[in-house]
Scaffold this motif. Structure first.
Motif, PDB file in Angstrom:
ATOM      1  N   ALA A  84       0.828  -1.022  -0.023  1.00 39.89           N
ATOM      2  CA  ALA A  84       0.085   0.274   0.056  1.00 39.89           C
ATOM      3  C   ALA A  84       0.927   1.251   0.127  1.00 39.89           C
ATOM      4  O   ALA A  84       0.378   2.419   0.384  1.00 39.89           O
ATOM      5  N   LYS A  85       2.246   1.041  -0.335  1.00 41.34           N
ATOM      6  CA  LYS A  85       3.119   2.256  -0.234  1.00 41.34           C
ATOM      7  C   LYS A  85       2.923   3.178  -1.725  1.00 41.34           C
ATOM      8  O   LYS A  85       2.676   2.698  -2.719  1.00 41.34           O
ATOM      9  N   SER A  86       2.952   4.525  -1.301  1.00 40.48           N
ATOM     10  CA  SER A  86       2.827   5.364  -2.419  1.00 40.48           C
ATOM     11  C   SER A  86       4.083   5.291  -3.496  1.00 40.48           C
ATOM     12  O   SER A  86       5.237   4.671  -2.871  1.00 40.48           O
ATOM     13  N   ASP A  87       4.238   5.789  -4.624  1.00 42.49           N
ATOM     14  CA  ASP A  87       5.251   5.799  -5.617  1.00 42.49           C
ATOM     15  C   ASP A  87       6.211   6.843  -5.253  1.00 42.49           C
ATOM     16  O   ASP A  87       7.434   6.362  -5.233  1.00 42.49           O
ATOM     17  N   PHE A  88       5.888   7.858  -4.508  1.00 46.01           N
ATOM     18  CA  PHE A  88       7.103   8.738  -4.100  1.00 46.01           C
ATOM     19  C   PHE A  88       6.925   8.826  -2.872  1.00 46.01           C
ATOM     20  O   PHE A  88       5.851   8.946  -1.860  1.00 46.01           O
ATOM     21  N   PRO A  89       8.234   9.358  -2.078  1.00 46.49           N
ATOM     22  CA  PRO A  89       8.396   9.756  -0.708  1.00 46.49           C
ATOM     23  C   PRO A  89       7.367  10.894  -0.318  1.00 46.49           C
ATOM     24  O   PRO A  89       7.414  11.576  -1.112  1.00 46.49           O
ATOM     25  N   GLU A  90       6.936  10.721   1.050  1.00 48.99           N
ATOM     26  CA  GLU A  90       6.014  11.800   1.335  1.00 48.99           C
ATOM     27  C   GLU A  90       6.772  13.010   1.314  1.00 48.99           C
ATOM     28  O   GLU A  90       6.046  14.225   1.147  1.00 48.99           O
ATOM     29  N   ASP A  91       7.860  13.159   1.869  1.00 47.59           N
ATOM     30  CA  ASP A  91       8.342  14.584   1.784  1.00 47.59           C
ATOM     31  C   ASP A  91       8.545  15.234   0.473  1.00 47.59           C
ATOM     32  O   ASP A  91       8.450  16.528   0.370  1.00 47.59           O
ATOM     33  N   LEU A  92       9.047  14.286  -0.465  1.00 53.72           N
ATOM     34  CA  LEU A  92       9.165  14.989  -1.514  1.00 53.72           C
ATOM     35  C   LEU A  92       7.736  15.225  -2.346  1.00 53.72           C
ATOM     36  O   LEU A  92       7.549  16.448  -3.227  1.00 53.72           O
ATOM     37  N   ARG A  93       6.647  14.421  -2.215  1.00 49.74           N
ATOM     38  CA  ARG A  93       5.552  14.677  -2.713  1.00 49.74           C
ATOM     39  C   ARG A  93       4.991  16.094  -1.867  1.00 49.74           C
ATOM     40  O   ARG A  93       4.566  16.929  -2.932  1.00 49.74           O
ATOM     41  N   ASN A  94       5.180  16.378  -0.871  1.00 48.93           N
ATOM     42  CA  ASN A  94       4.703  17.735  -0.138  1.00 48.93           C
ATOM     43  C   ASN A  94       5.458  18.723  -0.974  1.00 48.93           C
ATOM     44  O   ASN A  94       4.739  19.777  -0.927  1.00 48.93           O
ATOM     45  N   LEU A  95       6.653  18.436  -0.981  1.00 49.79           N
ATOM     46  CA  LEU A  95       7.593  19.631  -1.545  1.00 49.79           C
ATOM     47  C   LEU A  95       6.838  20.106  -2.882  1.00 49.79           C
ATOM     48  O   LEU A  95       6.884  21.298  -3.540  1.00 49.79           O
ATOM     49  N   MET A  96       6.643  19.058  -3.633  1.00 50.94           N
ATOM     50  CA  MET A  96       6.102  19.180  -5.084  1.00 50.94           C
ATOM     51  C   MET A  96       4.885  19.896  -5.010  1.00 50.94           C
ATOM     52  O   MET A  96       4.386  20.797  -5.945  1.00 50.94           O
ATOM     53  N   GLU A  97       3.951  19.422  -4.171  1.00 52.62           N
ATOM     54  CA  GLU A  97       2.625  20.062  -4.160  1.00 52.62           C
ATOM     55  C   GLU A  97       2.661  21.703  -3.804  1.00 52.62           C
ATOM     56  O   GLU A  97       2.124  22.494  -4.271  1.00 52.62           O
ATOM     57  N   ARG A  98       3.822  22.101  -2.891  1.00 50.14           N
ATOM     58  CA  ARG A  98       4.134  23.290  -2.482  1.00 50.14           C
ATOM     59  C   ARG A  98       4.669  24.171  -3.752  1.00 50.14           C
ATOM     60  O   ARG A  98       4.182  25.238  -3.769  1.00 50.14           O
ATOM     61  N   ALA A  99       5.471  23.331  -4.541  1.00 50.09           N
ATOM     62  CA  ALA A  99       6.034  24.185  -5.805  1.00 50.09           C
ATOM     63  C   ALA A  99       4.963  24.479  -6.820  1.00 50.09           C
ATOM     64  O   ALA A  99       4.929  25.430  -7.299  1.00 50.09           O
ATOM     65  N   VAL A 100       4.023  23.450  -6.830  1.00 50.30           N
ATOM     66  CA  VAL A 100       2.855  23.891  -7.809  1.00 50.30           C
ATOM     67  C   VAL A 100       2.199  24.762  -7.244  1.00 50.30           C
ATOM     68  O   VAL A 100       1.660  25.542  -8.043  1.00 50.30           O
ATOM     69  N   ARG A 101       1.811  24.961  -6.042  1.00 51.69           N
ATOM     70  CA  ARG A 101       0.926  26.052  -5.592  1.00 51.69           C
ATOM     71  C   ARG A 101       1.688  27.255  -5.864  1.00 51.69           C
ATOM     72  O   ARG A 101       1.052  28.333  -6.337  1.00 51.69           O
ATOM     73  N   LEU A 102       2.998  27.466  -5.470  1.00 50.70           N
ATOM     74  CA  LEU A 102       3.619  28.620  -5.579  1.00 50.70           C
ATOM     75  C   LEU A 102       3.784  29.011  -6.928  1.00 50.70           C
ATOM     76  O   LEU A 102       3.600  30.087  -7.280  1.00 50.70           O
ATOM     77  N   ARG A 103       4.060  28.031  -7.951  1.00 44.94           N
ATOM     78  CA  ARG A 103       4.053  28.243  -9.222  1.00 44.94           C
ATOM     79  C   ARG A 103       2.701  28.841  -9.924  1.00 44.94           C
ATOM     80  O   ARG A 103       2.646  29.801 -10.738  1.00 44.94           O
ATOM     81  N   ASP A 104       1.802  28.424  -9.474  1.00 47.31           N
ATOM     82  CA  ASP A 104       0.305  28.798  -9.898  1.00 47.31           C
ATOM     83  C   ASP A 104       0.168  29.958  -9.649  1.00 47.31           C
ATOM     84  O   ASP A 104      -0.463  31.215 -10.117  1.00 47.31           O
ATOM     85  N   HIS A 105       0.727  30.348  -8.128  1.00 49.94           N
ATOM     86  CA  HIS A 105       0.291  31.684  -7.633  1.00 49.94           C
ATOM     87  C   HIS A 105       1.253  32.830  -8.598  1.00 49.94           C
ATOM     88  O   HIS A 105       0.830  33.738  -8.853  1.00 49.94           O
TER      89      HIS A 105
END
Length: 156
Positions: A84-105
């Motif tokens: 049931a493990k995700s494909d990407f590590p959680e810390d990397l995924r969270n940073l990617m979410e932040r980067a996408v939000r900042l880029r959209d902003h």
């Protein structure tokens, strides 16, 4: 130790108590905890969210203060064993979410220089983490870009 992108030191946080056994008031069966962990992962929760839910809601009404003390294994180890493990590590995924939000902003507000710097710092952290995880957790030929981050986050 100083922070990565500033000269300041981080604020100190609390440490977990040094114990080797779960408290006597939390007498939850290890198998029940593992079943609940897998159930929460199938609902789409990350490992840190699973730990918070077990701490707050518990298993069958009994809170679980520490999954590792209750089961002898970490949440991520339980998820690996049950596929049931995700494909990407959680810390990397969270940073990617932040980067996408900042880029959209930044697309909407091109004059926001403070968030431009925050985006640069976040992308720097992502590249550093990708180098750390490359080969073990993620593919050898993976490189970060905004488009790949959007595609990965939309797939999950």
């Amino acid at each position: 130790m100083a922070r990565m992108h500033t000269r300041r030191r981080g604020s100190s946080g609390s440490d977990k108590p040094a114990t080797d056994e779960p408290p006597e008031w939390s007498d939850v069966d290890a198998d029940a905890v593992e079943e609940r962990v897998v159930e929460l992962a199938e609902q789409g929760h990350s490992p840190s969210e699973i730990g918070l839910k077990l701490r707050d809601e518990g298993v069958q009404g009994t809170p679980v203060p520490d999954v590792k003390l209750a089961t002898g294994r970490k949440v991520t180890e339980i998820l690996e064993d049950n596929d049931a493990k995700s494909d990407f590590p959680e810390d990397l995924r969270n940073l990617m979410e932040r980067a996408v939000r900042l880029r959209d902003h930044m697309d909407e507000n091109p004059g926001d220089h403070q968030n431009k710097r925050a985006l640069q710092n976040t992308q720097s952290k992502i590249r550093r983490l990708v180098d750390y995880y490359r080969g073990d957790e993620i593919d050898e030929d993976f490189t970060y870009s905004y488009e790949t981050a959007v595609a990965l986050l939309n797939d999950e």
